[in-house]
Design a protein around this motif. Structure first.
Motif, mmCIF file in Angstrom:
data_model
loop_
_atom_site.group_PDB
_atom_site.id
_atom_site.type_symbol
_atom_site.label_atom_id
_atom_site.label_comp_id
_atom_site.label_asym_id
_atom_site.label_seq_id
_atom_site.Cartn_x
_atom_site.Cartn_y
_atom_site.Cartn_z
ATOM 1 N N LYS A 7 0.831 -1.201 0.000
ATOM 2 C CA LYS A 7 0.000 0.000 0.000
ATOM 3 C C LYS A 7 0.871 1.258 0.000
ATOM 4 O O LYS A 7 1.996 1.258 0.491
ATOM 5 C CB LYS A 7 -0.954 0.008 1.186
ATOM 6 N N GLU A 8 0.324 2.301 -0.575
ATOM 7 C CA GLU A 8 1.008 3.591 -0.629
ATOM 8 C C GLU A 8 1.006 4.220 0.760
ATOM 9 O O GLU A 8 0.096 3.990 1.551
ATOM 10 C CB GLU A 8 0.276 4.524 -1.602
ATOM 11 N N PRO A 9 2.019 5.058 1.063
ATOM 12 C CA PRO A 9 1.977 5.760 2.350
ATOM 13 C C PRO A 9 0.776 6.709 2.378
ATOM 14 O O PRO A 9 0.266 7.108 1.338
ATOM 15 C CB PRO A 9 3.295 6.534 2.379
ATOM 16 N N ASP A 10 0.338 7.024 3.570
ATOM 17 C CA ASP A 10 -0.813 7.920 3.702
ATOM 18 C C ASP A 10 -0.537 9.236 3.000
ATOM 19 O O ASP A 10 0.500 9.855 3.202
ATOM 20 C CB ASP A 10 -1.118 8.184 5.177
ATOM 21 N N GLN A 11 -1.480 9.647 2.180
ATOM 22 C CA GLN A 11 -1.372 10.922 1.481
ATOM 23 C C GLN A 11 -2.189 11.961 2.234
ATOM 24 O O GLN A 11 -3.260 11.671 2.747
ATOM 25 C CB GLN A 11 -1.875 10.791 0.045
ATOM 26 N N GLU A 12 -1.683 13.158 2.285
ATOM 27 C CA GLU A 12 -2.347 14.246 2.977
ATOM 28 C C GLU A 12 -2.308 15.464 2.067
ATOM 29 O O GLU A 12 -1.391 15.622 1.264
ATOM 30 C CB GLU A 12 -1.600 14.536 4.277
ATOM 31 N N GLY A 74 -7.320 32.788 -4.372
ATOM 32 C CA GLY A 74 -7.543 31.410 -4.771
ATOM 33 C C GLY A 74 -7.072 30.459 -3.686
ATOM 34 O O GLY A 74 -6.341 30.840 -2.778
ATOM 35 N N ILE A 75 -7.511 29.225 -3.794
ATOM 36 C CA ILE A 75 -7.097 28.166 -2.880
ATOM 37 C C ILE A 75 -6.102 27.292 -3.634
ATOM 38 O O ILE A 75 -6.413 26.772 -4.708
ATOM 39 C CB ILE A 75 -8.299 27.300 -2.434
ATOM 40 N N ILE A 76 -4.916 27.139 -3.069
ATOM 41 C CA ILE A 76 -3.889 26.306 -3.687
ATOM 42 C C ILE A 76 -3.645 25.105 -2.779
ATOM 43 O O ILE A 76 -3.571 25.250 -1.560
ATOM 44 C CB ILE A 76 -2.608 27.123 -3.957
ATOM 45 N N VAL A 77 -3.590 23.911 -3.377
ATOM 46 C CA VAL A 77 -3.519 22.665 -2.608
ATOM 47 C C VAL A 77 -2.277 21.879 -3.018
ATOM 48 O O VAL A 77 -2.005 21.711 -4.208
ATOM 49 C CB VAL A 77 -4.779 21.801 -2.850
ATOM 50 N N PHE A 78 -1.559 21.394 -2.011
ATOM 51 C CA PHE A 78 -0.374 20.565 -2.236
ATOM 52 C C PHE A 78 -0.614 19.183 -1.651
ATOM 53 O O PHE A 78 -1.195 19.054 -0.578
ATOM 54 C CB PHE A 78 0.858 21.189 -1.570
ATOM 55 N N GLU A 79 -0.158 18.152 -2.356
ATOM 56 C CA GLU A 79 -0.260 16.780 -1.868
ATOM 57 C C GLU A 79 1.028 16.430 -1.131
ATOM 58 O O GLU A 79 2.125 16.597 -1.662
ATOM 59 C CB GLU A 79 -0.469 15.815 -3.031
ATOM 60 N N LEU A 80 0.875 15.956 0.099
ATOM 61 C CA LEU A 80 2.020 15.644 0.951
ATOM 62 C C LEU A 80 2.010 14.169 1.301
ATOM 63 O O LEU A 80 0.991 13.501 1.210
ATOM 64 C CB LEU A 80 1.955 16.464 2.236
ATOM 65 N N SER A 81 3.146 13.668 1.722
ATOM 66 C CA SER A 81 3.218 12.290 2.198
ATOM 67 C C SER A 81 4.064 12.248 3.461
ATOM 68 O O SER A 81 4.768 13.201 3.791
ATOM 69 C CB SER A 81 3.809 11.374 1.126
ATOM 70 N N GLU A 82 3.983 11.144 4.149
ATOM 71 C CA GLU A 82 4.788 10.894 5.346
ATOM 72 C C GLU A 82 4.571 11.934 6.439
ATOM 73 O O GLU A 82 5.489 12.294 7.160
ATOM 74 C CB GLU A 82 6.267 10.817 4.982
#
Length: 108
Positions: A7-12, A74-82
């Protein structure tokens, strides 16, 4: 049911409200259209989040409608891990003359 071992690490995801006011009055209609197009569709490509030395580009950007001329949000969103969080946001203006701006972030 068996859960996969790979499984992939939890994405946030981390979202930020960004905005600015542009006091330059553009009289040429084509220049106004180009600035609005940049703010709605291209602005997101000029943002980078830095997390522990790693540079991340936005996963999503949603411009907000403004009733005031020259005001952009605007709303800017970044995908993070770990379970990591950005420590700096960097804006490199590819449209105007604002250059490179760094925003130091604190906390989560």
């Amino acid at each position: 049911m068996k859960v996969s071992e790979n499984k992939e690490p939890d994405q946030e995801f981390k979202a930020y409200l960004i905005g600015f006011s542009d006091s330059v009055v553009l009289k040429d209609k084509a220049d106004q259209i180009n600035r609005n197009k940049y703010c709605q569709y291209e602005l997101q490509h000029d943002w980078t989040a830095i997390t522990g030395g790693q540079e991340l580009k936005p996963a999503f950007y949603q411009p907000r409608t403004s009733l005031a001329d020259g005001s952009y949000e605007g709303i800017i969103v970044f995908e993070l891990s770990e379970n990591r969080h950005p420590d700096t946001l960097v804006y490199t203006d590819s449209f105007g003359s604002w250059g490179r701006q760094k925003f130091i972030l604190e906390g989560k």
